[in-house]
Enzyme design. Structure first.
Site, PDB file in Angstrom:
ATOM      1  CD  GLN A 188      -3.231  -0.941   0.236  1.00 54.15           C
ATOM      2  OE1 GLN A 188      -3.300   0.345  -0.523  1.00 54.15           O
ATOM      3  NE2 GLN A 188      -3.789  -2.105  -0.051  1.00 54.15           N
ATOM      4  CB  THR A 249       8.576 -17.816 -18.501  1.00 58.58           C
ATOM      5  OG1 THR A 249       9.098 -19.073 -19.229  1.00 58.58           O
ATOM      6  CG2 THR A 249       8.693 -16.808 -19.692  1.00 58.58           C
ATOM      7  CB  CYS A 334      -7.497 -11.149   1.210  1.00 56.86           C
ATOM      8  SG  CYS A 334      -6.208 -10.560  -0.101  1.00 56.86           S
TER       9      CYS A 334
END
Length: 388
Positions: A188, A249, A334
């Site tokens: 944040q 990757t 969340c």
């Protein structure tokens, strides 16, 4: 399958959960997806060479924003992965050295609390400091808990629910004089309070989608102490990319998106801060007609996050009534699906009735220029019982 674009008519005040991708960022991401689409690990043709060069340019810039060297930054999928690498990756060193004590706060994001809970099951001892009603952990409280076997202190930069700024720069200076490592979850705070993150913090977790980059990209800064690296060991294996700490990757389009988003945000920072404060004052002036309390110390808070509880009013019911006017949340994205009291507000020793009904407003000023809080206030007043 086709995707139709839906026009959003509600004011978006939930940037602490995620931000809209800046159009300039989207253009850059698209370029590296459709034109320069090479793999940065490919060494036999120009597509790979261009991708590798671009990634290095992004790495150099992003490291510079926190006063670090390019080789001290690795790319991750976001702050959650960065936190896991930092916390779990240090465990083997702690076990070998007999240093199993960790200090953190009870107001951390779940992306820190849950890895630390896992370490507790592996015989690590974790002190969870509580901040009190201010929402701010003091440097003194951390230092008082420090022991010879303290491996790590992990403290967030800005609380995701209250917007309260923690004293990470001051703490970094003190911990640098000890053998204890310091990790900061800056999901944040990155881009908003840049000077704090230039302090000698050993590990910094960064999340792109809090500053206008796509979801799924972030970074972990691993600042050396002299010649010594933070003794992390990988928690994933396969490929050896990113100094063997984050194999896989490299997502070049997302990395370039983070680069562009960071550049745009930093260049516009002064205006962002000034305009965010204007929105804050406008909102507080309007809310003054209601009965409410601010959760957390407003004198040590970022300008774009405001957590309030309205007297005698259920936050979940209010959100339902406001859904056609404004997008807000009760706390972390969340955990916002949960109807339990906020663990952050409870750790601040607020009454359960207050902690259960905290409402978080968070905004990007350029995206709420036309936001009129009158409708929100009117809804609150209709729902709020008259004062006895």
């Amino acid at each position: 399958m086709t995707c139709e674009r839906v026009a959003l008519v509600v004011a978006y005040l939930d940037v602490a959960a995620t931000t809209r991708v800046d159009s300039r960022v989207a253009e850059v991401v698209l370029h590296w997806m459709t034109e320069d689409f090479g793999n940065a690990g490919s060494r036999t043709h120009d597509y790979g060479t261009r991708a590798k060069k671009a990634v290095q340019e992004a790495r150099t810039y992003l490291a510079q924003t926190v006063g670090a060297r390019p080789e001290e930054l690795i790319f991750t999928s976001g702050a959650t992965e960065s936190n896991n690498i930092a916390l779990l990756g240090l465990a083997a060193f702690g076990e070998r050295e007999g240093r199993r004590h960790i200090i953190t706060s009870a107001i951390e994001h779940k992306a820190v609390l849950e890895p630390l809970t896992h370490l507790q099951s592996k015989s690590f001892e974790v002190d969870f400091l509580e901040p009190g009603p201010s929402g701010r952990i003091s440097t003194e409280a951390v230092m008082e808990k420090l022991r010879p076997d303290t491996l790590l202190v992990s403290l967030m930069h800005v609380n995701n629910e209250t917007g309260v700024i923690q004293p990470v720069a001051e703490l970094a200076e003190k911990l640098r004089e000890t053998s204890t490592y310091f990790h900061v979850d800056a999901a944040q705070g990155y881009g908003k309070i840049a000077e704090d993150l230039r302090a000698p913090i050993d590990m910094i977790s960064i999340s792109g989608h809090k500053v206008g980059a796509p979801k799924g990209i972030g970074a972990l800064v691993l600042r050396r102490r002299g010649w010594d690296r933070v003794p992390l060991e990988p928690i994933m294996f396969g490929g050896g990319q990113e100094r063997k700490l984050r194999p896989g990757t490299l997502p070049v389009p997302l990395i370039m998106g983070l680069y562009e988003a960071s550049r745009v945000f930093h260049e516009g920072h002064d205006r962002w801060k000034r305009d965010a404060l204007v929105v804050r004052e406008r909102l507080l002036t309007a809310l003054s007609k209601t009965r409410f309390r601010i959760n957390g110390d407003p004198d040590h808070s970022v300008p774009h996050i405001l957590n309030v509880t309205f007297d005698d009013l259920n936050a979940e019911a209010l959100i339902v009534r406001l859904k056609d006017q404004v997008a807000v949340a009760t706390g972390s994205a969340c955990t916002s699906a949960s109807y339990t009291p906020s663990h952050v507000l409870m750790a601040m020793n607020l009454p359960e009735k207050v902690a259960s009904n905290g409402l978080r407003f968070s905004w990007h000023p350029s995206q709420v220029e036309d936001f009129d809080p009158t409708g929100v206030v009117e809804t609150v007043l209709r729902m709020q019982p008259a004062a006895s």
